[in-house]
Design an enzyme around this catalytic site. Structure first.
Site, short mmCIF file in Angstrom:
data_model
loop_
_atom_site.label_atom_id
_atom_site.label_comp_id
_atom_site.label_asym_id
_atom_site.label_seq_id
_atom_site.Cartn_x
_atom_site.Cartn_y
_atom_site.Cartn_z
CE LYS A 22 -1.71 1.61 4.03
NZ LYS A 22 -1.47 3.02 4.38
CG ASN A 23 2.26 2.61 3.54
OD1 ASN A 23 1.10 2.94 3.26
ND2 ASN A 23 2.65 2.33 4.76
CB CYS A 117 -5.52 9.84 11.45
SG CYS A 117 -3.82 9.42 11.68
NE ARG A 122 0.37 10.45 10.52
CZ ARG A 122 -0.12 9.43 9.83
NH1 ARG A 122 -1.34 9.04 10.04
NH2 ARG A 122 0.61 8.85 8.89
CG ASP A 308 3.02 1.46 9.55
OD1 ASP A 308 3.28 1.75 8.37
OD2 ASP A 308 2.71 2.33 10.40
NE ARG A 400 -7.27 4.60 5.10
CZ ARG A 400 -6.65 5.63 5.67
NH1 ARG A 400 -7.05 6.08 6.84
NH2 ARG A 400 -5.62 6.20 5.08
#
Ligand code: EPZ
Length: 423
Positions: A22-23, A117, A122, A308, A400
């Protein structure tokens, strides 16, 4: 909204294929859509809501994006649209990635200031600092970031923030620097696998980048970048999550499509905790021959233990023998999952940036709520190890960043059902 109903107690067995990162795919898609002047094709693209959201942002800027199975066909922007609207940016922080590329390509950008978030504020001060060093005028007002520059000019800069390197700022400034006049040196650059994959993609587009994988990136600006074909690197965090799932259920799982070089710290810490990892050139076998052992973990930028994976390793440690200390050094408020795990019978005490996890002999199923992507993942993982039924709500957070998480886990023998949540 939807929720996952998990009946715990089964040992996971079998093989799981890791999807694309994803990143990595998020900044790469931005580069393809804004910096390139011809079609790019990305392979191994995970089917995630974040990818759909970003596609909407990029199409709003004039790109055209088509998915065919696991591939994205991206025709770059062909008009002067330079605004990324609030209603899309607020859904996903990674929309900030369009800032640097738009200024580099069109000379201006208007991007909604990303909201906070669940894992803390952030900030984007490093993104702004980097673009200003390249000669952009940046102004923040009425919830938007306005940036413009007739021409970006290469500069020697240090992007280290108070919490160390910034993945996002490194990506944003590196992308902008590819089309700047002259040479840019980014010191204190992030070294995550997804930054290296982005740099490799930019190089394939014709960019001139040295130092990929190190904390000093040297980018010599070029006049233009062409489209290219690229296979997105596999997702290190999804791999780590499935390795923890195999370990916490005392199963026997082969995680396919990851290399030890991508996840050195995850591999080291799981081994220290008593997880047996047998690597080969396709992936890794995960088993737990004896009792899990308590370990201490501190999250730091790559190549250290990734933030993460903090929630996931905390979940594993709830069932280890002894007391573990988990220190979160990257994000300021990333322990929300601790209270949810305690609802399942874990024994976790928070002390500022530290979480003290005293191992218990079992977890009990309970109704719990996902607060962010990785917190949601650990609740699913804990639910599979728990006795009884766990119901995880607000699973849109999980979708997500995890492609069909319950399908992959049920293929390993888990007992998970996705249902509508009328609450
Ligand atoms: C990326 O976020 C990831 N998101 C995050 O993953 C990940 O947690 C984070 O990097 C750290 O690895 C994507 O790649 C889309 P940072 P990013 O800039 O770029 C501070 C997930 O679960 N900072 O590396 O926003 C910041 O507050 C998500 O997949 C500044 O101070 O993270 C944080 O404390 C969650 N000023 C630290 O640096 C800035 O301008 C690291 O942030 C930018 C960041």
């Amino acid at each position: 909204m939807q929720k996952l109903i998990i009946n715990g107690g089964t040992k996971l067995k079998g093989e799981v294929q890791i999807s694309g990162s994803k990143n990595a795919v998020l900044p790469i898609a931005v580069a393809a859509a804004i910096l390139g002047d011809s079609l790019s094709v990305l392979h191994n693209v995970p089917n995630l809501t974040d990818v759909k959201t970003l596609s909407a942002v990029l199409e709003g800027l004039g790109a055209s994006i088509t998915r065919k199975n696991e591939s994205l066909y991206i025709e770059p922007i062909n008009r002067m649209e330079y605004e990324a609207p609030y209603e899309l940016v607020r859904q996903m922080r990674a929309s900030i990635y369009v800032l640097g590329p738009l200024v580099a390509k069109l000379g201006k950008a208007k991007v909604s200031f990303p909201g906070g978030c669940a894992i803390g504020p952030r900030p984007v001060d490093l993104h702004i600092r980097g673009l200003e060093q390249l000669g952009a005028d940046v102004d923040v007002k009425k919830g938007y970031i306005f940036a413009q520059a007739d021409r970006l000019v290469g500069a020697d800069m240090d992007l280290t923030g108070q919490h160390g390197p910034s993945v996002g700022a490194t990506a944003n400034v590196m992308m902008a620097a590819t089309l700047a006049d002259g040479t840019t040196v980014i010191r204190g650059a992030a070294r995550e696998p997804h930054i290296s994959d982005l740099a490799k993609f930019l190089t394939a587009m014709g960019a001139d980048i040295e130092g990929i994988g190190t904390s000093v990136l040297t980018i010599r600006g070029v006049k233009q970048l062409h489209g290219t074909e690229h296979t997105v690197v596999s997702d290190d965090i999804e791999a780590g999550t499935f390795m923890v799932a195999g370990a916490i259920t005392n199963g026997n799982v082969f995680v396919r499509g990851i290399s030890q070089q991508q996840i050195p710290a995850i591999s080291e810490k799981l081994t220290e905790a008593g997880v047996h990892l047998e690597w080969n050139d396709k992936g890794v076998w995960v088993t737990v021959p004896d009792q899990l052992k308590a370990i201490d973990v501190t999250t730091v930028p790559f190549p250290g233990f990734p933030t993460d994976m903090q929630a996931q390793i905390m979940g594993l440690m709830t069932l280890a023998s002894g007391s573990s200390t988990i220190t979160e050094n990257v994000h300021t408020d990333r322990f929300i999952h601790a209270a949810e795990l305690n609802r399942m019978g874990a024994d976790i005490r928070l002390e500022g940036r530290k979480a003290i996890v005293n191992g218990v002999s079992y977890l009990s199923g309970a109704p719990v709520m996902a607060s962010d992507l990785r917190a949601g993942a650990v609740l699913v993982v804990a639910g599979m190890a728990a006795v009884g039924e766990t119901v995880v709500s607000r699973i849109y957070h999980i979708d997500r960043g995890y492609e069909a998480i319950e399908t992959k886990l049920n293929n390993l023998g888990a007992n998970i059902v996705r249902v509508k949540d009328n609450d």
